[in-house]
Design an enzyme around this catalytic site. Sequence first.
Site, PDB file in Angstrom:
ATOM      1  N   HIS A  62     -10.276  43.245  15.287  1.00  0.00           N
ATOM      2  CA  HIS A  62      -8.975  42.614  14.886  1.00  0.00           C
ATOM      3  C   HIS A  62      -9.179  42.680  13.388  1.00  0.00           C
ATOM      4  O   HIS A  62      -9.781  42.022  12.579  1.00  0.00           O
ATOM      5  CB  HIS A  62      -9.178  40.950  15.150  1.00  0.00           C
ATOM      6  CG  HIS A  62      -9.056  40.630  16.571  1.00  0.00           C
ATOM      7  ND1 HIS A  62      -8.005  40.172  17.265  1.00  0.00           N
ATOM      8  CD2 HIS A  62     -10.085  40.680  17.641  1.00  0.00           C
ATOM      9  CE1 HIS A  62      -8.290  39.866  18.449  1.00  0.00           C
ATOM     10  NE2 HIS A  62      -9.422  40.119  18.953  1.00  0.00           N
TER      11      HIS A  62
ATOM     12  N   HIS B  64     -12.023  47.506  20.593  1.00  0.00           N
ATOM     13  CA  HIS B  64     -11.806  46.046  20.303  1.00  0.00           C
ATOM     14  C   HIS B  64     -12.104  45.913  19.076  1.00  0.00           C
ATOM     15  O   HIS B  64     -13.337  45.355  18.709  1.00  0.00           O
ATOM     16  CB  HIS B  64     -12.165  45.175  21.345  1.00  0.00           C
ATOM     17  CG  HIS B  64     -11.509  43.736  21.249  1.00  0.00           C
ATOM     18  ND1 HIS B  64     -10.272  43.735  21.905  1.00  0.00           N
ATOM     19  CD2 HIS B  64     -11.831  42.788  21.067  1.00  0.00           C
ATOM     20  CE1 HIS B  64     -10.054  42.516  21.824  1.00  0.00           C
ATOM     21  NE2 HIS B  64     -10.700  41.736  21.076  1.00  0.00           N
TER      22      HIS B  64
ATOM     23  N   GLU C 247      -0.248  42.806  19.791  1.00  0.00           N
ATOM     24  CA  GLU C 247      -0.645  41.307  20.756  1.00  0.00           C
ATOM     25  C   GLU C 247       0.809  40.710  21.095  1.00  0.00           C
ATOM     26  O   GLU C 247       1.371  40.332  20.359  1.00  0.00           O
ATOM     27  CB  GLU C 247      -1.676  40.590  20.040  1.00  0.00           C
ATOM     28  CG  GLU C 247      -2.047  39.582  20.885  1.00  0.00           C
ATOM     29  CD  GLU C 247      -3.204  39.037  20.294  1.00  0.00           C
ATOM     30  OE1 GLU C 247      -4.533  39.004  20.588  1.00  0.00           O
ATOM     31  OE2 GLU C 247      -3.156  38.370  19.093  1.00  0.00           O
TER      32      GLU C 247
ATOM     33  N   GLU D  34     -13.393  34.479  28.570  1.00  0.00           N
ATOM     34  CA  GLU D  34     -14.200  34.724  27.403  1.00  0.00           C
ATOM     35  C   GLU D  34     -15.083  33.487  27.371  1.00  0.00           C
ATOM     36  O   GLU D  34     -16.411  33.559  27.294  1.00  0.00           O
ATOM     37  CB  GLU D  34     -13.369  34.807  26.065  1.00  0.00           C
ATOM     38  CG  GLU D  34     -14.248  34.715  24.865  1.00  0.00           C
ATOM     39  CD  GLU D  34     -13.623  35.137  23.445  1.00  0.00           C
ATOM     40  OE1 GLU D  34     -12.062  35.076  23.652  1.00  0.00           O
ATOM     41  OE2 GLU D  34     -14.039  35.198  22.495  1.00  0.00           O
TER      42      GLU D  34
ATOM     43  N   SER E 120       2.515  30.598  25.106  1.00  0.00           N
ATOM     44  CA  SER E 120       2.626  29.865  26.263  1.00  0.00           C
ATOM     45  C   SER E 120       3.762  29.027  26.388  1.00  0.00           C
ATOM     46  O   SER E 120       4.247  28.529  27.389  1.00  0.00           O
ATOM     47  CB  SER E 120       1.093  29.187  26.572  1.00  0.00           C
ATOM     48  OG  SER E 120       1.024  28.574  25.343  1.00  0.00           O
TER      49      SER E 120
ATOM     50  N   ASP F 153     -15.688  43.570  18.611  1.00  0.00           N
ATOM     51  CA  ASP F 153     -14.565  42.666  18.080  1.00  0.00           C
ATOM     52  C   ASP F 153     -14.405  42.504  16.548  1.00  0.00           C
ATOM     53  O   ASP F 153     -14.744  43.462  16.000  1.00  0.00           O
ATOM     54  CB  ASP F 153     -15.043  41.128  18.626  1.00  0.00           C
ATOM     55  CG  ASP F 153     -13.947  40.243  19.101  1.00  0.00           C
ATOM     56  OD1 ASP F 153     -12.577  40.498  18.589  1.00  0.00           O
ATOM     57  OD2 ASP F 153     -14.147  39.297  19.899  1.00  0.00           O
TER      58      ASP F 153
ATOM     59  N   HIS G 256      -2.675  38.375  24.801  1.00  0.00           N
ATOM     60  CA  HIS G 256      -3.771  37.615  24.234  1.00  0.00           C
ATOM     61  C   HIS G 256      -4.832  37.001  24.924  1.00  0.00           C
ATOM     62  O   HIS G 256      -5.844  37.188  24.875  1.00  0.00           O
ATOM     63  CB  HIS G 256      -3.019  36.378  23.500  1.00  0.00           C
ATOM     64  CG  HIS G 256      -4.083  35.664  22.626  1.00  0.00           C
ATOM     65  ND1 HIS G 256      -4.830  34.716  23.204  1.00  0.00           N
ATOM     66  CD2 HIS G 256      -4.155  35.345  21.265  1.00  0.00           C
ATOM     67  CE1 HIS G 256      -5.451  34.244  22.271  1.00  0.00           C
ATOM     68  NE2 HIS G 256      -5.193  34.436  21.304  1.00  0.00           N
TER      69      HIS G 256
ATOM     70  N   HIS H  52      -7.699  39.688  26.614  1.00  0.00           N
ATOM     71  CA  HIS H  52      -8.820  38.847  26.550  1.00  0.00           C
ATOM     72  C   HIS H  52      -8.655  37.957  27.764  1.00  0.00           C
ATOM     73  O   HIS H  52      -7.843  37.557  28.393  1.00  0.00           O
ATOM     74  CB  HIS H  52      -8.873  37.896  25.494  1.00  0.00           C
ATOM     75  CG  HIS H  52      -8.842  38.299  24.112  1.00  0.00           C
ATOM     76  ND1 HIS H  52      -7.526  38.330  23.148  1.00  0.00           N
ATOM     77  CD2 HIS H  52      -9.819  38.934  23.610  1.00  0.00           C
ATOM     78  CE1 HIS H  52      -8.058  38.624  22.196  1.00  0.00           C
ATOM     79  NE2 HIS H  52      -9.329  39.153  22.322  1.00  0.00           N
TER      80      HIS H  52
END
Length: 404
Positions: free
Chosen positions: A64, A62, A142, A209, A146, A308, A179, A206
Amino acid sequence: MTILNPNYIYMNKTFKENVAVAFNEHIQAIDTLENLKILYPHAQVVQGQKNSVLYPGFINTHVHLEFSANKTTLQYGAFMPWLDSVIENREDLVAKCDNNMMTQACESMMASGITTFGAISSFGTELEVCEKTPQKVIFFNELIGSNASTVDMLYGNFLERLDASKQCGNGIIPAIAIHSPYAVHPIVLKHAVEIAKNEKLPISAHFLESQAEREWLENESGDFLAFFQKFFSTSKSVTNIDEFMKSFDDVPTHFIHAVQATQEELTYLANKGHSIAHCPRSNRFLGCGRLAIEELIKLNIPFSIATDGLSSNNSLNIFDELRAALMLHHLEPLEALSTLLIEGITNKPAEIFALNSGKIEVDREADFALVTLPDTPSSLKSIALQTILHVHTVNALYINGEKI
Ligand code: BEZ
Ligand code: FE2
């Protein structure tokens, strides 16, 4: 054919002496140097330095890459101020992050032995770099969105990026990243999970978290309330924890973080065959807490260790990550934990994503990280720990049998 003869080889969670590996693109044989020389008289023999240890190439599940420009810009210490700083600086950071910078990020991973990584791609801007790097890349396109009014457009964009990653050749494994529960509408989530299931694509998300995420999903309160009111003019969460978890019932998923998951939720994930990515430094820097890996161990949930991105870390060096994990989980027996951590960057992620690497075994892809300890280890069982304590960069890296 190459025969590599280190002092020690990591196999089946232990270290073997007096064993060498013969390989071309794949591992062909594992035996004594003498036997391998008889078997392959024309092979090139590479002798490891004194106190050298051969590991399978490391797998960082993982990262980015698109946020590799961050060094001192983003606000560390607590999740919400960090997320606010991401929103504020996102455009600048992504614009600053050119191919050169992302290539350097790949190179820094290779320097610490990473031969495969999972790239979480928000925009698809790292695809070219991922195609060019000698490393293998699980390219996680990704899905975000929403808000009902924009989600169709965002889903269309996700499909286009997924398609582009499918057009790439060897070295890129197309994959899907959700996401998070709070940022993906359940309808498109369902579609994306269907694609992962039907096309057998790796999928990650994810999940839990931060404490703020938990509070929002459970009670529509906490720090995320102000965030959603400000940016999305809503006080309603699009999903809850149970609904989100159940969406993945039919497809084994790599859940990222899960720091705030309860024992009951972890049990649910375990029963459904899911796995977890543990990013200890990211969790610490964003004030998210400590993942109870002792619970994962009890429940037998497979977990990987991952860096990450540089948006929540200070390096992509996997040894730095393992050292942080050693300190974070201070109650775990040191040597046993060290072995689990090495498993979390080799065999475990290979199992999770059905990769034919991550293990030194005949017929596996010949991906190796060759390291050297500064002195002779006092016992075989201390080598994982001593590697984590002392190694910063590898001496040699092999991908598909080729020295990089
Ligand atoms: C969204 O696109 O809905 C979203 C993005 C980031 C954080 C929260 C929500
Ligand atoms: Fe992440």
